[in-house]
Design a protein around this motif. Structure first.
Motif, short mmCIF file in Angstrom:
data_model
loop_
_atom_site.label_atom_id
_atom_site.label_comp_id
_atom_site.label_asym_id
_atom_site.label_seq_id
_atom_site.Cartn_x
_atom_site.Cartn_y
_atom_site.Cartn_z
N THR A 177 -4.35 8.18 67.56
CA THR A 177 -3.38 7.12 67.85
C THR A 177 -1.96 7.59 67.55
OG1 THR A 177 -3.75 6.16 65.65
CG2 THR A 177 -5.02 5.25 67.48
N VAL A 178 -1.81 8.48 66.55
CA VAL A 178 -0.50 9.07 66.25
C VAL A 178 -0.72 10.57 66.03
CG1 VAL A 178 1.47 9.11 64.66
CG2 VAL A 178 0.30 6.94 65.14
N PRO A 179 -0.21 11.42 66.92
CA PRO A 179 -0.39 12.86 66.74
C PRO A 179 0.47 13.38 65.59
CG PRO A 179 0.90 12.42 68.71
CD PRO A 179 0.48 11.10 68.16
N PRO A 180 0.04 14.46 64.91
CA PRO A 180 0.84 15.00 63.82
C PRO A 180 2.15 15.59 64.34
CG PRO A 180 -0.95 16.49 64.33
CD PRO A 180 -1.15 15.27 65.17
N ARG A 181 3.21 15.44 63.54
CA ARG A 181 4.51 15.99 63.91
C ARG A 181 5.17 16.60 62.68
NH1 ARG A 181 4.79 10.92 66.35
NH2 ARG A 181 6.32 10.20 64.84
N HIS A 182 5.94 17.62 62.92
CA HIS A 182 6.77 18.25 61.89
C HIS A 182 5.96 18.70 60.68
CE1 HIS A 182 10.06 16.80 64.29
NE2 HIS A 182 9.66 15.56 64.14
N GLY A 183 4.82 19.29 60.92
CA GLY A 183 4.01 19.82 59.81
C GLY A 183 3.16 18.80 59.10
N GLY A 184 2.98 17.61 59.67
CA GLY A 184 2.13 16.60 59.05
C GLY A 184 0.67 17.00 59.08
N GLU A 185 -0.15 16.27 58.36
CA GLU A 185 -1.57 16.59 58.28
C GLU A 185 -2.20 16.65 59.67
OE1 GLU A 185 -3.83 17.34 55.75
OE2 GLU A 185 -1.94 17.70 54.73
N PRO A 186 -3.00 17.69 59.93
CA PRO A 186 -3.66 17.79 61.24
C PRO A 186 -4.73 16.71 61.39
CG PRO A 186 -4.40 19.56 59.79
CD PRO A 186 -3.30 18.82 59.07
N CYS A 187 -5.18 16.53 62.62
CA CYS A 187 -6.19 15.51 62.91
C CYS A 187 -7.56 15.92 62.40
CB CYS A 187 -6.25 15.26 64.41
SG CYS A 187 -4.73 14.57 65.09
N PRO A 188 -8.33 14.95 61.91
CA PRO A 188 -9.72 15.23 61.53
C PRO A 188 -10.58 15.34 62.79
CG PRO A 188 -9.27 12.90 61.30
CD PRO A 188 -7.97 13.55 61.70
N ASP A 189 -11.86 15.60 62.60
CA ASP A 189 -12.77 15.69 63.74
C ASP A 189 -12.73 14.41 64.56
OD1 ASP A 189 -13.61 18.20 63.02
OD2 ASP A 189 -15.39 17.50 61.96
N LEU A 190 -12.77 14.60 65.87
CA LEU A 190 -12.73 13.46 66.78
C LEU A 190 -14.09 13.16 67.39
CD1 LEU A 190 -9.39 14.30 68.63
CD2 LEU A 190 -9.73 12.71 66.72
N LYS A 191 -15.08 14.04 67.16
CA LYS A 191 -16.43 13.84 67.70
C LYS A 191 -17.45 14.07 66.60
CE LYS A 191 -15.23 15.10 72.38
NZ LYS A 191 -15.55 15.85 73.57
#
Length: 109
Positions: A79-93
């Motif tokens: 819903t909100v992609p990481p930006r500027h070095g923020g935490e990466p996304c967890p598994d989506l599947k």
């Protein structure tokens, strides 16, 4: 050197700058885990960091095998992609095993 020119999310070995004594220091969010961030990483990159936000898990799919061992899957969306070095996304599947028990399984040979 320093991160003033770039900040990267996740693990990115190309995201570095010359640091003290010409050693490489990193400007990716993974540098916090490895301890090799540039001195200005927190001031420059974390100031505007936005971590990944994901939605809820969807429903599990049906079993891939109507009779016997199979698998089910489910997914969720960013819903909100990481930006500027923020935490990466967890598994989506996610996947898990299942046992297909369709009523016709016992009669089909």
């Amino acid at each position: 050197g320093g991160c003033w020119h770039q900040c990267c999310s996740g693990r990115n070995n190309a995201c570095w700058a010359p640091g003290a004594r010409r050693a490489r220091c990193y400007c990716d969010s993974y540098c916090e885990r490895t301890g090799d961030c540039c001195e200005d990483y927190h001031a420059v990159c974390r100031r505007d960091a936005v971590g990944c936000v994901v939605g809820p898990w969807g429903p599990w799919s049906g079993c891939s095998s109507p009779c016997g061992v199979g698998s089910k899957a489910r997914s969720r969306q960013v819903t909100v992609p990481p930006r500027h070095g923020g935490e990466p996304c967890p598994d989506l599947k996610q996947r898990r095993g299942c046992l297909g028990e369709h009523p016709t399984c016992g009669t089909a040979k």
